[in-house]
Write a protein that holds these residues in place. Structure first.
Motif: not given
Length: 686
Positions: A357-362, A381-387, A404-415, A435-438
């Motif tokens: 799932p970390r490939s999402y962040a990359d 499907y993102f969110g489905g792995y944890a769900a 969830e780690e990928a979500a935090r890394r996505v946020v870091a890239h976006w910021r 994590i993304l929405a918050d």
């Protein structure tokens, strides 16, 4: 500086006149809400019977309260409304909220009563919201004077519907949004939508203004206030599909509808126009993210081909572009994705997310870093792995942890970038999506919502909102609304016409023909839609042809007068229409488009509030479906768009300066490579 509404939103004290213990009465609901913050300011309950209301002593009148009251809510039967307002003013009230109905909405007599009350309020230096409203609330000052409770947030909601306000509360809550203020507009007898937009623009705790309005009052003033607000204004309105009150004596009047006017005003003012409460919530959620794209080039990213294709279609439907990514960007993506991943756009992990799932962040990081990408839409499907708990790949908890780690890394890239990122997920409430929405990344369950949100985060151009041009001062009224009188008015404003003379007999016709050379045009005057009636003859080679045409036309039409004109060279020219229609709410509205006899059939026209500066006129012309005709097609030369835009500015400014003219039109305006000529015109008195 707008009106001071401090006594309305942050009064020193409040009284509810008509407070009741009866849950069926609105005075009960408002009183209960008013008591939610008793420590903020004194709250007085007034009921003519006295006793207690909601367990508190009730005064029998405002005068019996024994101290000044700055804001008074009046919720009494219509017969007692005026007396309650007068007593409030006598007791020093600076603001009144009129819940009571039975005024302008009931007809002429009710309107007269309403106007009289509003006049007394203004004379006293106070302000009145309503009547026929559902109250107000300000979460930033703990003022609760409406039946509903509004979650705290940054949106100011100005609404003519209580039920729609309730629905917006429910829909915006799904995106973690709340409200700074709520105002039920009511009949706008005194405090108007414009006053409220201006005040909310100054309100530090309001970050966006949401409006539901059925009656704009002064629509132009609303557009000007919204354009100057400096914060997002989102408008939901009703009745846009019906034709505005207008004459059908010109193409401009026949083609202009209230929908066209509202769309044009919103575009010029930078207002986000939406069609449903759901769309309003989507746009508010998007604008709360803060990111704004400088272009429409969108990268669609997914881990499933179907979602990618649907999202790409939705993005293009919303007005975004989904171009193929360049070779350099594709190569950089190849370094983080596996061989079967698609990198053209849409970008598809092709199952890699199930392995890592970390490939999402990359991938998100690579897309946000690409200069050719203005915004990213992640879908699927993102969110489905944890769900799912166990995950598609059988990794169980490790997949969920990785996502969830990928979500935090996505946020870091976006910021780390100013570019918008919007997510559509089948599992929007999953821990990863939370994590993304918050963090402020908008997350939606529907693809079309994600695409609409991203479109609202995309600037329409480098110049931002166009703004509303001020009206010119009124000019000397037009005395002669006939064809040649209008021609003279336009000519004086700098609109060029061919030579022409008005004639009423054969002798005058021959005299006119001697003043300038043919070929000639003959027009019957005072004939509605003269082309359709056979009242126009073109390419009359000489005086004999002109005389023959006159005799034939006069025998058929018996028009009181005719116009003899020099025939313009139509070769290499494009015929445009330029008109101004005076809308009852928004004032003069300009229309430009493809002109001539097929104007109504082709309906290739655009609208803007008049007057229309030349630069904006050129922009509208280049946005027409048939704009290719202006730049030259199939060997034809390009025409002088700048000259056409200059004439449009002159005509629309002139029309805006003449409120006695309901419609002013030039059709056709012939645009050639070497300039422009107005070939026909019409004015319709107001």
């Amino acid at each position: 500086m707008g009106r001071d509404l401090t006594p309305l939103f942050d009064p020193k004290s409040v009284a509810v006149v008509g407070a009741s213990d009866d849950p069926a009465k609105y005075g009960h609901a408002v009183a209960a809400q008013a008591l939610r913050a008793p420590g903020r300011r004194p709250v007085h309950l007034v009921n003519r019977r006295g006793g207690t209301v909601l367990g508190r002593p009730a005064a029998t009148s405002l005068g019996a309260v024994g101290e000044p009251v700055e804001l008074v809510v009046v919720s009494v039967p219509a017969a007692g409304f005026e007396a309650a307002v007068d007593e409030a003013l006598a007791c020093g009230a600076r603001a009144i909220v009129g819940i009571t109905a039975g005024f302008a909405e009931t007809g002429a007599a009710g309107l007269a009563r309403q106007q009289a009350v509003a006049a007394r309020v203004r004379e006293a230096g106070a302000v009145l919201v309503g009547p026929n409203c559902l109250g107000i609330a300000d979460n930033t000052t703990e003022l609760y004077l409406a039946s509903d409770t509004f979650a705290h947030g940054g949106v100011a909601l100005l609404s003519q519907s209580g039920n729609l306000a309730l629905e917006l509360q429910l829909r915006t809550a799904q995106h973690g949004l709340g409200f700074s203020r709520f105002v039920s507009l009511g009949n706008q007898a005194d405090v108007t939508l414009v006053d409220l937009v201006e005040d909310c623009a100054r309100h530090a705790d309001t970050s966006a203004i949401a409006v539901y309005a059925e009656d704009f009052g002064d629509g132009r003033a609303f557009a000007q206030a919204a354009a100057a607000a400096g914060k997002p204004v989102v408008l939901l309105t009703a009745g846009r599909g019906t034709a505005s009150a207008r004459s059908a004596q010109s193409h401009t009047g026949a083609l202009t509808t209230s929908s066209d006017v509202v769309v044009a005003a919103c575009r010029d003012a930078g207002v986000e126009l939406v069609a449903t409460p759901r769309e309003m919530a989507v746009v508010l959620a998007a604008r709360s993210a803060g990111s704004r794209a400088c272009g429409r080039r969108t990268a669609v990213f997914t881990d499933g081909g179907g979602h990618g294709v649907i999202a790409a279609d939705a993005a293009e439907t919303a007005g975004l572009e989904v171009p193929e990514l360049g070779a350099g960007t594709q190569q950089r993506l190849r370094t983080v994705l596996w061989e079967q991943s698609a990198v053209g756009n849409p970008v598809d992990l092709a199952g890699m997310g199930e392995q890592d799932p970390r490939s999402y962040a990359d991938t998100v990081g690579g897309l946000l870093d690409a200069d050719e990408v203005d915004a990213v839409l992640m879908t699927g499907y993102f969110g489905g792995y944890a769900a799912s708990g166990s995950g598609l790949g059988g990794g169980g908890a490790s997949l969920a942890t990785g996502e969830e780690e990928a979500a935090r890394r996505v946020v870091a890239h976006w910021r780390g970038t100013l570019k918008p990122l919007v997510v559509q997920s089948m599992y929007p409430q999953s821990p990863s999506c939370r994590i993304l929405a918050d963090a402020g990344v908008p997350v939606f369950s529907a693809t079309e919502d994600a695409a609409r949100a991203l479109a609202s985060m995309t600037a329409t151009g480098t110049g931002g909102p166009l703004g509303i041009a001020p009206l010119p001062p009124p000019a000397e009224p037009l005395r002669d609304a006939g064809y040649h009188g209008v021609r003279r008015l336009l000519t004086a404003a700098g609109v060029p016409f061919p030579e022409a003379r008005e004639i009423t007999c054969e002798a005058e016709l021959l005299s006119a023909a001697a003043e300038f050379e043919g070929p000639y045009v003959l027009k019957a005057l005072h004939v509605l839609h003269k082309s359709d009636a056979g009242g126009v003859a073109l390419r009359l080679a000489d005086r004999d042809a002109l005389l023959t045409a006159y005799r034939e036309m006069h025998a058929r039409l018996r028009a009181p007068s005719y116009s003899v004109e020099a025939m313009a060279d139509l070769s290499d020219g494009v015929e445009l229409i330029v008109g101004v229609n005076r809308d009852p709410r928004f004032g003069p509205v300009a229309m430009v488009g493809l002109g001539g006899v097929l104007t109504e059939a082709l309906h290739d026209v655009a609208f803007a509030l008049a007057p229309l500066p030349a630069a904006r006129a050129a922009r509208l012309l280049r946005g027409l479906r048939t704009a290719g005709l202006l730049t030259g097609v199939r060997g034809r030369p390009a025409v002088d768009v700048a000259a056409a835009a200059d004439v449009i500015e002159r005509l629309t400014t002139l029309a805006a300066a003449h409120p006695e003219i309901a419609e002013l039109e030039v059709n056709p305006l012939l645009v050639r490579p070497d300039g422009v000529l107005a070939l026909d015109c019409r004015a319709v008195p107001a």
